[in-house]
Write a protein that holds these residues in place. Structure first.
Motif, short mmCIF file in Angstrom:
data_model
loop_
_atom_site.label_atom_id
_atom_site.label_comp_id
_atom_site.label_asym_id
_atom_site.label_seq_id
_atom_site.Cartn_x
_atom_site.Cartn_y
_atom_site.Cartn_z
N TRP A 295 -1.25 -0.89 -15.42
CA TRP A 295 -2.22 -0.46 -14.42
C TRP A 295 -3.62 -0.44 -14.97
O TRP A 295 -4.58 -0.69 -14.25
CB TRP A 295 -1.86 0.95 -13.92
N ALA A 296 -3.76 -0.12 -16.28
CA ALA A 296 -5.09 0.23 -16.80
C ALA A 296 -6.13 -0.88 -16.63
O ALA A 296 -7.18 -0.63 -16.04
CB ALA A 296 -4.96 0.66 -18.25
N PRO A 297 -5.90 -2.11 -17.13
CA PRO A 297 -6.97 -3.10 -17.02
C PRO A 297 -7.40 -3.35 -15.58
O PRO A 297 -8.60 -3.41 -15.29
CB PRO A 297 -6.34 -4.36 -17.62
N ASP A 298 -6.44 -3.48 -14.67
CA ASP A 298 -6.79 -3.77 -13.27
C ASP A 298 -7.51 -2.60 -12.62
O ASP A 298 -8.50 -2.78 -11.91
CB ASP A 298 -5.52 -4.08 -12.47
N ALA A 299 -7.00 -1.39 -12.87
CA ALA A 299 -7.62 -0.23 -12.24
C ALA A 299 -9.04 -0.03 -12.78
O ALA A 299 -9.98 0.19 -12.01
CB ALA A 299 -6.78 1.01 -12.49
#
Lengths: 479, 633
Positions: A215-219
C-alpha cells in the motif's frame, strides 16, 4: 488510581481539546491556521506532561500499562505531531481544519496503541490511528491520485486488519484472556505460532514492512507531501513500539525455545525482505514520496532486526531509532512539500531557499546514517545490540541495505545543490504521471513553518549525541 | 522413507506456487503442475517397489505426525501413515492424475483460464493423495472437504454458461448435505475415543456402545453415499458432466467418487461390527447398481452414459463392502479407476473430433480413429467384464464374495446389473464405431492425447492378471476366479452384448418396445423422477421460504434503510449546493472534477489492488507454511 494515574491520561484530554478546537475552527479566532497553531501548542504540552507522567502502573483495570518505553514513544509522538501542526499552521493552504483534527485523533490512537496492555485496547488504538490516515491520504477530494491512494490504502489495510484480528481471536482462544501478560502461546503447538504470525502480519502492514508494504508507495504517491510527512512518521513510531512491546510480552510469557526460535524466524524473514526490497526498489524512483515510502520499508526492516534478539537493550534502541527516523522523514517531506512531488523539482533549491536546502541535506544525511546526525546513533545502537544477540549476518544485510539506500538519499542532496536547472532536458524526460496541481499561492516563508523546520533540524542534530541518555531513560525508569 | 511425503506434497506445492500468480503468468507455466504430478507418480511407483511385498491393511510402514495445536489439553494432530493400501492408492491416483494432466495439456490449450484449471487439478489430486495417507480421521475429513470444493470449481469451470454453474452448485450442495453425516460420525467417535487417530479408533471400536457404533456407521455411509454418488444422492454426478471432460475423468475415477469408497473401506472394520451397517451398504449398493445400469441404457449422450455407468459400478463396490470384502472392492476401485478414466479421456478425443456428445450422430469412427477405437474398446470390454480384461477379474471377485455370504438374491440382482452393463456398452460401441459415418472431418487425436490414454489402456489390459498378487499385497489370500462363476458371468455378459447388438442392428425394435412400455420409458428418460422429486420436496419449499424472507427484507427493512438514505441524500445535496455555490462557485471546477473522476475510474480498474491483496495473502500462506511445517513441534 491516584493523581499520577490521572496525570497519565491528562495528555489525552489535552489532545481532545485540540481536536474539538479544530472541528469548530471556523467559529474560533484565526480559523484553520489558528486550529493548527492551538493543536501544535497543545501537542507540545501533551509531550511535556507525558515526560512527567509516572510509569509502571496498570490503569483501567489492567487495560493500559504505561511503561518507560510507552512514555518515550508517547512523548515522541506528541512532539512530532506538534512539529507537523506548527508547519501546517504556517504553510498549508486551503481548508485544513479536518486534517488537523484527523492528525490529532491519529496521534491519540498512536499513544493508546503504545500504552495498551490488552488486545482489545490494542486493536482499538490501531484502528484509531489508521482510520484518520485513510482520510488524510485522500484529503483533497479533487485530487484523483489522492483518492486512488486512499482507496488502495484502505483496501489493503482492511485486509491486514482482518488477518490481525483473526490472529487476536486465536490468541484469546488459546490464552483465555486478552491481557498482554497472559499471552502464553508456547503450549498451544503450531496454533500459537499461527496466531502470533497473523497478529504480526497486521503489524507488519501497519509499519509497511515487506512483504506487506504494497500500500505504501501508491498511497504516499497520491497524497500531498505534507500529509505524507505525518503518515510516514507518527503511525510508524506507534506501530514499531507496539511490535516491540508485543515481542517483549509474548516472549516473556511463552518461554519454550521452539516457540521463540520460530517467532524470531518470522521477524527475520520480514526484516530481511524489507531491507532487501526497500533499498533496491527505491533506486529507480523519481517521485519523492515513492522514495520515502520505500525508505519506510527499509527502515521498518532495520527496526525489526533488534526485535529478533528480544533483549531489553535491543528493544530500547528500536524505540529511540523510531523517533529519530520519524523526525528525519517528516523534516525531509516537509521541506519538499513546498516544492513539488518529483525529485527533479528540487533542482535549484539551494539558490531559492538556502536554509531549507541545508535542512534537507541534514535530514538526508541522518537517513543515511552519517555521524553526528541522530540517524547514525540510532542505527549504531540497533546494530550493536543485534550483533550482541548473535545475529551478525543480519547486521551485514542491514549494512549493505544502508549503503544501497545512501544512493537515493543522496539524490535529494544532489538535486538540491548540484543539478543545474535544464528546462529542455527536463521537458524531454518528463514522466507521464500527472504532476501535482500547481500551488496557487507563491511559496512564502512563514515564521511558523520555519520554526517547525528549525526545531526538527535542531533535534536531528542534537539528539544523536544524547541518545545514550535517552536509552538510559527507557531502560532505567527510576532515573 | 521421509521422501514419501513428497508424493502428495509435490502437487500441493504446484498449487501453492500457481495460485498466487496472476492469470497471465499462470497460463504460461502450466507445465509446472504437470511435471510435479508426473514426479509424484514416479515417486509413488518407487514407493510401491519399496513397500513390496506388502502386508496387512493398516500395518504402518512409515508414519509421521505434527501437532498443529493443543486445545483443551488434547492435541490436534496432522498425521500421515503409509500402509500397503495407501501405497496402492497413491500409485493409482498419481498415475491417473498424471495421465489426466498430460491429456489436458492439449485438450485445454486454447482456454484462457487453463492456468487456473491446472491449479485446481493439482489441489484436487493432492487432496486425494493426502486423504489416502491420512492416519487421522479429522485430517481425512479436511481433505474430503477440499475435494468437494475442487469438484465444485472444476464442474463450474466454464462458469459463464448456465448449465455448468447450476451443476456445480448442485454437486456442492448434495455432497455437503451428505458431509453432515461425516461430521456427526466424527463427533460420535470423539465421545468414545477422545481422539481421531485412525489406529486407535479401529482397535477400540469393538468396545463402543452399540448406539454409537450405529451412529458412526450410518453417518459414514451417508457421507460416502453423497461422495460416491449412491442412490438416492446420485443426482449430482450426471450433471457434473458439464465440466471439462478430463476433469470428469479425474472426478469419476481417481479422486472424488473413489474417496467415498476408500474411506468406507478404511472404516469397514467399524461398520462390519453392526449388522445394520452391512445390510444397508448391500441394499443401497444393489439399488444404485441397478438404477445406474438401467438409466445408462437410456442415454444417448456418451458422457452421460459413462456417468451412469460410474454410478452403477460404484453401487457394485458398495455391494462388495456390504459383503465385508474390502480387498475385492478396492481391487475393483483400482481397475475401475484406470478403465473409466481412460474411457472418459477417449470420449474426450471423440467429442473433440466429432464436435458432438450425442452417440446417434457418431458412427463409423473405427476407420477414421483406429487408435482411439482400440483403446476405447479395451476400456469398454473391461467395463462389460469380458475375459481376460481387468474388469472381469475385479467384478468376479466381488460376485464371489457376495456368494460367500450366501446371499443369492443379491448375486442374482448383480447378474442383472452385469447384463445391463454389457447391453449399454455393446450398444454404444456398435453405434459409435461402426455403421455409416455421420460427421465430417473426423480425425485421430494428437500424440499428447493418445499417449496417456494408451498407458491407461495398457494397465487395463494387464492388471487383471495381478488379481491374486493384489490381494497378497494387501495381506489377503489371493485366488483366481472359480471356473463356474466365471462361466456364469461370462455367459451373462455375452447375452447382454448380444441384446445390445440386436438393438443396434434393429433386430429388436426399440421404438416399438418403448411405445409398449410407455410409462417405463418416460420414467427412465426423466431419470426416474429423482431430480423432479428433489425439486418438489426440497428446492421449491426452500425457494418459497427465501421469497418470503426477501419480501420481508424488501418491504420492511429496505423501507427503513431507504428512508434514512433519502433523508441523508437530501441533506447532502443541500450542503453540497451550499458548498458549491458559496465556496467554489465555479462551473469549470465541476467540469474538471468530472473529467478527473472519469480518469480515476479508469485507473481504479487496473486491478492492481487485487494483485497486492493476492501477494499479501500469498505471503501469509508462505509464512504459515514456514511456521507450521518447518518449525512446528
Amino acid at each position: 488510581m491516584d493523581i499520577h494515574g490521572y496525570l497519565t491520561f491528562l495528555p489525552y484530554a489535552v489532545l481532545l481539546v485540540a481536536v474539538a478546537w479544530a472541528l469548530f475552527a471556523e467559529r474560533l479566532p484565526f480559523g484553520d491556521k489558528g486550529a493548527a497553531g492551538v493543536g501544535a501548542l497543545l501537542s507540545f504540552v501533551s509531550a511535556v506532561i507525558f515526560v512527567k507522567a509516572e510509569i509502571g502502573a496498570y490503569l483501567f483495570g489492567g487495560k493500559i500499562l504505561f511503561t518507560a518505553d510507552a512514555r518515550f514513544a508517547c512523548a515522541g509522538i506528541c512532539l512530532l505531531t506538534g512539529i507537523w501542526l506548527l508547519w501546517t499552521a504556517g504553510r498549508a493552504q486551503g481548508r485544513i481544519r479536518e486534517a488537523v483534527a484527523l492528525g490529532l485523533l491519529a496521534s491519540m490512537g498512536s499513544c493508546l496503541m503504545v500504552s495498551a496492555s490488552d488486545l482489545i485496547v490494542m486493536v482499538l488504538g490501531i484502528e484509531l490511528a489508521t482510520m484518520p490516515a485513510y482520510v488524510l491520504i485522500g484529503y483533497r477530494r479533487n485530487r484523483v491520485n489522492g483518492l486512488e491512494g486512499a482507496i488502495k490504502y484502505f483496501l489493503l489495510s482492511v485486509l491486514a486488519s482482518l488477518l490481525m484480528i483473526y490472529g487476536v481471536t486465536f490468541m484469546y482462544g488459546i490464552a483465555k484472556s486478552t491481557s498482554f501478560g497472559a499471552l502464553n502461546m508456547a503450549n498451544a503447538g503450531s496454533l500459537g505460532l499461527v496466531a502470533v504470525l497473523l497478529l504480526f502480519v497486521g503489524i507488519f502492514a501497519k509499519i509497511s514492512a515487506a512483504p506487506f508494504h504494497y500500500w505504501a508507495p501508491d498511497a504516499y504517491e497520491g497524497a500531498e507531501s505534507w500529509i505524507v510527512a505525518y503518515v510516514s512518521s507518527v503511525p510508524k513510531i506507534a506501530g514499531i513500539v507496539l511490535a516491540m512491546r508485543l515481542v517483549n510480552f509474548i516472549a516473556s510469557a511463552s518461554k519454550t525455545a521452539v516457540f521463540q526460535d520460530t517467532f524470531s524466524t518470522i521477524l527475520i524473514i520480514a526484516a530481511v525482505a524489507s531491507m532487501a526490497l526497500g533499498s533496491f526498489a527505491a533506486l529507480t524512483q523519481r517521485n519523492t514520496k515513492r522514495v520515502m515510502a520505500y525508505s519506510g520499508v527499509v527502515n521498518a526492516g532495520y527496526m525489526l532486526m533488534p526485535l529478533v534478539v528480544m533483549s531489553a537493550s535491543s528493544v530500547a534502541s528500536v524505540a529511540v531509532y523510531s523517533v529519530f527516523y520519524g523526525l528525519a522523514s517528516m523534516g525531509l517531506l516537509l521541506v519538499t512539500a513546498s516544492e513539488g512531488g518529483e525529485i527533479a523539482d528540487l533542482v535549484g533549491l539551494s539558490k531559492r531557499r538556502p536554509a531549507a536546502a541545508w535542512a534537507l541535506a541534514i535530514f538526508a544525511l541522518s537517513m543515511v546514517g552519517v555521524p553526528p546526525m541522530a540517524g547514525f546513533f540510532g542505527k549504531f545502537y540497533m546494530f550493536t545490540s543485534t550483533v550482541k544477540g548473535g545475529h551478525t549476518w543480519l547486521v551485514i544485510v542491514a549494512t549493505i541495505a544502508s549503503i544501497v539506500s545512501a544512493f537515493y538519499y543522496m539524490r535529494f542532496v544532489k538535486a538540491a545543490f548540484f543539478d543545474q536547472p535544464a528546462e529542455e532536458i527536463k521537458q524531454a524526460e518528463a514522466p507521464v504521471v500527472p504532476v501535482e496541481p500547481a500551488i496557487d499561492e507563491p511559496v512564502r516563508t512563514t515564521f511558523l513553518a520555519s520554526t517547525a523546520l528549525v526545531i526538527c533540524t535542531t533535534l536531528v542534530v542534537a539528539l544523536g549525541p544524547l541518545s545514550g541518555f535517552l536509552l538510559e531513560w527507557i531502560l532505567n525508569p527510576t532515573w | 522413507m521421509n521422501w514419501i511425503i513428497a508424493i502428495p506434497l509435490l502437487p500441493a506445492i504446484a498449487f501453492l506456487l500457481t495460485v498466487c500468480l496472476p492469470r497471465s503468468v499462470r497460463n504460461k507455466i502450466v507445465m509446472l503442475p504437470v511435471v510435479m504430478m508426473i514426479a509424484s507418480a514416479v515417486l509413488a511407483l518407487v514407493g510401491l517397489i519399496k513397500v513390496f511385498p506388502g502386508g496387512e491393511i493398516g500395518h504402518s510402514i512409515w508414519s509421521t505426525s505434527w501437532t498443529l495445536a493443543t486445545i483443551a489439553a488434547s492435541p490436534l494432530k496432522l498425521s500421515l501413515s503409509l500402509d500397503p493400501l495407501a501405497t496402492v492408492m497413491l500409485v493409482m491416483v498419481s498415475i491417473v492424475g498424471s495421465c489426466v494432466q498430460v491429456f489436458s495439456l492439449f485438450y485445454m490449450k486454447d482456454d484462457d483460464r487453463k492456468g487456473w484449471y491446472f491449479t485446481v487439478l493439482s489441489l484436487f489430486t493432492s487432496a486425494m493423495l493426502f486423504l489416502v495417507m491420512g492416519a487421522d480421521l479429522l485430517f481425512i475429513f479436511a481433505m474430503w472437504e477440499i475435494m468437494g470444493l475442487c469438484s465444485y470449481l472444476l464442474i463450474g469451470f466454464w462458469y459463464k454458461d448456465e448449465a455448468p454453474r447450476k451443476a456445480s452448485q448442485k454437486a456442492f450442495l448434495v455432497t455437503r448435505a451428505a458431509d453432515i453425516g461425516f461430521i456427526v460420525a466424527l463427533a460420535a467417535i470423539y465421545t468414545q475415543c477422545g481422539t481421531f487417530d485412525l489406529a486407535t479408533i479401529l482397535s477400540s471400536a469393538a468396545s463402543w456402545a452399540p448406539s454409537v457404533l450405529l451412529v458412526v456407521s450410518l453417518g459414514l455411509i451417508w457421507a460416502a453415499m453423497g461422495k460416491s454418488a449412491q442412490w438416492p444422492l446420485m443426482v449430482w454426478l450426471p450433471d457434473a458432466m458439464a465440466g471439462p471432460t478430463p476433469s470428469s475423468a479425474l472426478i469419476h475415477a481417481a479422486t472424488m467418487v473413489a474417496a467415498g469408497v476408500f474411506v468406507l473401506a478404511r472404516m469397514l472394520p467399524v461398520i462390519a461390527l453392526s449388522h445394520i451397517g452391512l445390510t444397508l451398504l448391500t441394499t443401497i449398493g444393489i439399488i444404485t447398481a441397478l438404477v445406474g445400469g438401467f438409466l445408462a441404457c437410456f442415454q444417448t449422450d456418451i458422457k452421460k452414459m459413462l456417468a451412469y455407468s460410474t454410478i452403477s459400478q460404484l453401487g457394485l463396490m458398495f455391494v462388495g463392502l456390504g459383503a465385508n470384502a474390502a480387498v475385492p472392492t478396492l481391487f475393483h476401485l483400482t481397475t475401475h479407476a484406470f478403465f473409466k478414466s481412460m474411457l472418459f479421456l477417449a470420449a474426450g478425443i471423440i467429442i473433440h473430433a466429432t464436435h458432438t456428445q450425442d452417440m446417434r450422430k457418431m458412427g463409423g469412427l473405427a476407420r477414421k480413429m483406429p487408435i482411439t477405437t482400440v483403446v476405447f474398446s479395451i476400456g469398454a470390454f473391461s467395463l462389460a467384464g469380458l475375459v481376460p480384461l481387468s474388469g472381469f477379474f475385479s467384478k468376479d471377485e466381488i460376485f464371489a464374495s457376495v456368494l460367500k455370504t450366501g446371499n443369492t438374491t443379491i448375486f442374482a440382482l448383480g447378474l442383472v446389473m452385469a447384463l445391463t452393463t454389457a447391453l449399454y456398452v455393446s450398444k454404444a460401441w456398435f453405434t459409435v464405431f461402426f455403421g455409416k459415418p455421420r460427421t465430417k472431418g473426423v480425425h485421430e487425436g494428437t500424440a499428447l492425447e493418445l499417449v496417456p490414454v494408451s498407458i491407461l489402456a495398457a494397465l487395463t489390459l494387464v492388471l487383471g492378471f495381478f488379481s491374486p498378487a493384489f490381494a497378497r499385497f494387501l495381506g489377503h489370500e489371493g485366488a483366481w476366479p472359480e471356473m463356474g462363476l466365471a462361466t456364469i458371468s461370462s455367459v451373462v455378459t455375452l447375452a447382454g452384448a448380444l441384446i445390445g447388438f440386436f438393438m443396434y442392428a434393429g433386430i429388436i425394435d426399440t421404438e416399438k418396445l418403448s411405445h409398449r412400455f410407455n410409462i417405463l420409458t418416460r420414467a427412465f428418460n426423466e431419470k426416474l423422477y429423482f431430480d423432479y422429486a428433489y425439486d418438489l420436496i426440497i428446492i421449491q419449499p426452500y425457494m418459497k421460504f427465501c421469497d418470503l424472507c426477501w419480501k420481508f427484507d424488501a418491504k420492511v427493512i429496505d423501507g427503513i434503510v431507504n428512508g434514512v438514505s433519502k433523508a441523508y441524500v437530501g441533506l447532502s445535496a443541500l450542503s453540497w449546493s451550499f458548498d458549491g455555490s458559496v465556496i467554489d462557485g465555479a462551473v469549470n471546477g465541476c467540469a474538471t472534477l468530472a473529467k478527473k473522476t472519469g480518469n480515476t475510474f479508469k485507473k481504479l480498474q487496473s486491478g492492481r489492488v487485487l494483485n497486492y491483496q493476492r501477494l499479501m495473502v500469498g505471503a501469509v500462506v508462505i509464512l504459515l507454511f514456514v511456521v507450521v511445517i518447518l518449525k512446528g513441534a
